[in-house]
Scaffold this motif. Structure first.
Motif, PDB file in Angstrom:
ATOM      1  N   GLU A 165       0.832  -1.204   0.000  1.00  0.00           N
ATOM      2  CA  GLU A 165       0.000   0.000   0.000  1.00  0.00           C
ATOM      3  C   GLU A 165       0.866   1.254   0.000  1.00  0.00           C
ATOM      4  O   GLU A 165       0.621   2.201  -0.764  1.00  0.00           O
ATOM      5  CB  GLU A 165      -0.917  -0.010   1.228  1.00  0.00           C
ATOM      6  N   GLN A 166       1.886   1.287   0.832  1.00  0.00           N
ATOM      7  CA  GLN A 166       2.706   2.485   0.957  1.00  0.00           C
ATOM      8  C   GLN A 166       3.498   2.755  -0.320  1.00  0.00           C
ATOM      9  O   GLN A 166       3.630   3.909  -0.748  1.00  0.00           O
ATOM     10  CB  GLN A 166       3.656   2.365   2.149  1.00  0.00           C
ATOM     11  N   ILE A 185       1.208   4.294  -2.833  1.00  0.00           N
ATOM     12  CA  ILE A 185       0.960   5.697  -2.505  1.00  0.00           C
ATOM     13  C   ILE A 185       2.173   6.557  -2.853  1.00  0.00           C
ATOM     14  O   ILE A 185       2.049   7.643  -3.430  1.00  0.00           O
ATOM     15  CB  ILE A 185       0.582   5.832  -1.023  1.00  0.00           C
ATOM     16  N   TRP A 215      -4.311   6.856  -5.774  1.00  0.00           N
ATOM     17  CA  TRP A 215      -4.368   5.445  -5.408  1.00  0.00           C
ATOM     18  C   TRP A 215      -5.699   5.094  -4.743  1.00  0.00           C
ATOM     19  O   TRP A 215      -6.248   4.011  -4.971  1.00  0.00           O
ATOM     20  CB  TRP A 215      -3.197   5.098  -4.485  1.00  0.00           C
ATOM     21  N   LYS A 216      -6.221   6.008  -3.969  1.00  0.00           N
ATOM     22  CA  LYS A 216      -7.444   5.699  -3.222  1.00  0.00           C
ATOM     23  C   LYS A 216      -8.726   6.035  -3.980  1.00  0.00           C
ATOM     24  O   LYS A 216      -9.806   5.572  -3.584  1.00  0.00           O
ATOM     25  CB  LYS A 216      -7.419   6.421  -1.876  1.00  0.00           C
ATOM     26  N   GLU A 218      -1.305   9.498  -3.030  1.00  0.00           N
ATOM     27  CA  GLU A 218      -2.355   8.913  -2.191  1.00  0.00           C
ATOM     28  C   GLU A 218      -3.751   9.170  -2.756  1.00  0.00           C
ATOM     29  O   GLU A 218      -4.600   8.270  -2.762  1.00  0.00           O
ATOM     30  CB  GLU A 218      -2.259   9.476  -0.770  1.00  0.00           C
TER      31      GLU A 218
END
Length: 393
Positions: free
Chosen positions: A281-282, A285, A293-294, A290
């Motif tokens: 996840e990091q 991002i 990605w979200k 971020e």
């Protein structure tokens, strides 16, 4: 081996299944005399290795060329009471044609009955209708069930989640074969629907369609330590009890080995998975931003709603994987299948994006202004020679 209850079938399904689309000789029907002895020996050794380690579910399809014919030389030699045998037949407009094809499958397998029959490729509303309408393909299956030749019926799908959920909602099926992996979790809603209908859940091709994890890029290998990317994905999928079995698509006996290591790790999933998921996840991002990605997937149109039939969600997904995890080989293969995948992988590539006005179809996306340029970038990164589906090769 670990076994899970396969929904309302009550079958004890091994958490790994022996998929039958990679060990056969040809993707087309051939006379048995044309099958090389070495190929048949490898197929038999693969099946026997599977059964030896407790993988007693053998899965194939009429569309897998010589697979059924070759299995018909092996399966009758094994203890039938220990086996769970599945084949799949595509729905047809004409149920009589479907029946002829089904009879061919059963004749090739040389078994008195099969445990599971999948309606193969319910990828569109039209194909679902061919299966479930009065007088459709499912009525043919019901007759075979009355004769004791088929125990349970399900469906396989590469279609959009809405179509999968519509098929599940008919309550006509005992199980579903679908795509769901760490890198592609869109179908979770369908898995939850299957759970509510007490259906078996079979995950298609987790190591191939889940990212070509048999040949992972070094960056992904490092991110998944101490597990291999293949083992991480297996553990991720099986850590969800709603998932009952993963198809391994073995081409040789040794292809089971890496997967079998996961069995000893299942009770440590809560310990092993979170650090890997946090790293993945990091990194996504850090490389993509971020906000992107979200929210990248929000408000995107389907290919049918898009000028040029461009598959915007799939292309942006592939670009994300290539940039975040160096999954270029996988992304290129999937991208260049667009245009050749038919209803199995819908839509077109983005080579004409500069000639099209995408603004009307992107009005619900928070990234409408960026997406045309990102699609062009994806084509520059991933575009290459057109790729055919395996069954077309």
């Amino acid at each position: 081996m670990l076994y899970r209850r396969f929904g309302r079938t009550e079958l004890r399904m091994p958490v790994f299944s022996c998929g039958g689309m990679r060990y056969q000789f040809k993707w087309q029907d051939v006379p048995l005399a044309d099958v090389p002895a070495a190929n048949q020996q490898n197929l038999e050794a693969t099946i026997r290795r599977a059964v030896e380690v407790g993988i007693n579910h053998v899965e194939t399809a009429r569309g897998y060329g010589s697979s059924e014919l070759q299995l018909g030389l092996v399966l009758p030699q094994l203890d039938r009471d220990r086996l769970i045998v599945q084949t799949k037949v595509s729905p047809q407009v004409d149920p009589l044609e479907f029946e002829r094809t089904l009879k061919r499958s059963l004749a090739f397998l040389k078994l008195d009955y099969i445990d599971l029959l999948g309606i193969h490729g319910i990828n569109t509303p039209e194909l679902l209708d061919h299966a479930v309408r009065p007088g459709g393909c499912l009525e043919v299956v019901r007759e075979f069930q009355k004769q004791g030749k088929i125990r349970f019926v399900g469906f396989s799908t590469h279609g959009p989640t809405d179509v999968i959920c519509d098929a599940i909602a008919t309550d006509s099926f005992d199980y579903v074969n679908l795509h769901w992996y760490y890198v592609f979790q869109d179908n979770w809603r369908a898995i939850e629907a299957a759970r509510r209908h007490d259906m078996g859940v079979f995950i298609i091709s987790p190591s191939d369609k889940g990212g070509r994890l048999y040949s992972p890029p070094p960056k992904l290998v490092e991110l998944c330590r101490p597990l291999s990317p293949m083992a991480f994905n297996d553990l991720f999928c099986l850590s969800h009890p709603q998932v009952h079995t993963l198809s391994l698509g073995a081409a040789r006996p040794s292809d089971f080995d890496e997967h079998l290591k996961v069995l000893a790790l299942l009770d440590r999933a809560d310990e092993l998975l979170p650090p890997i998921e946090e790293r993945l996840e990091q990194v996504a991002i850090d490389t993509l931003g971020e906000t992107w990605w979200k929210t990248w997937h929000e408000g995107l149109p389907t290919p049918e709603q898009t000028p040029g039939n461009i598959n915007i969600p799939a292309i942006l997904w592939m670009r994300n994987l290539a940039i975040a995890y160096d999954m270029n080989e996988f992304a290129e293969a999937r991208y260049n299948l667009l245009g050749n995948g038919g209803h199995w992988f819908r839509g077109q590539r983005a080579e004409r994006v500069g000639q099209l006005d995408l603004r009307p179809c992107l009005t619900n996306s928070p990234h409408a202004d960026r997406i045309p340029a990102l699609l062009a970038d994806a084509h520059r990164r991933l575009g290459g020679k057109a790729v055919k589906r395996l069954s077309q090769q």
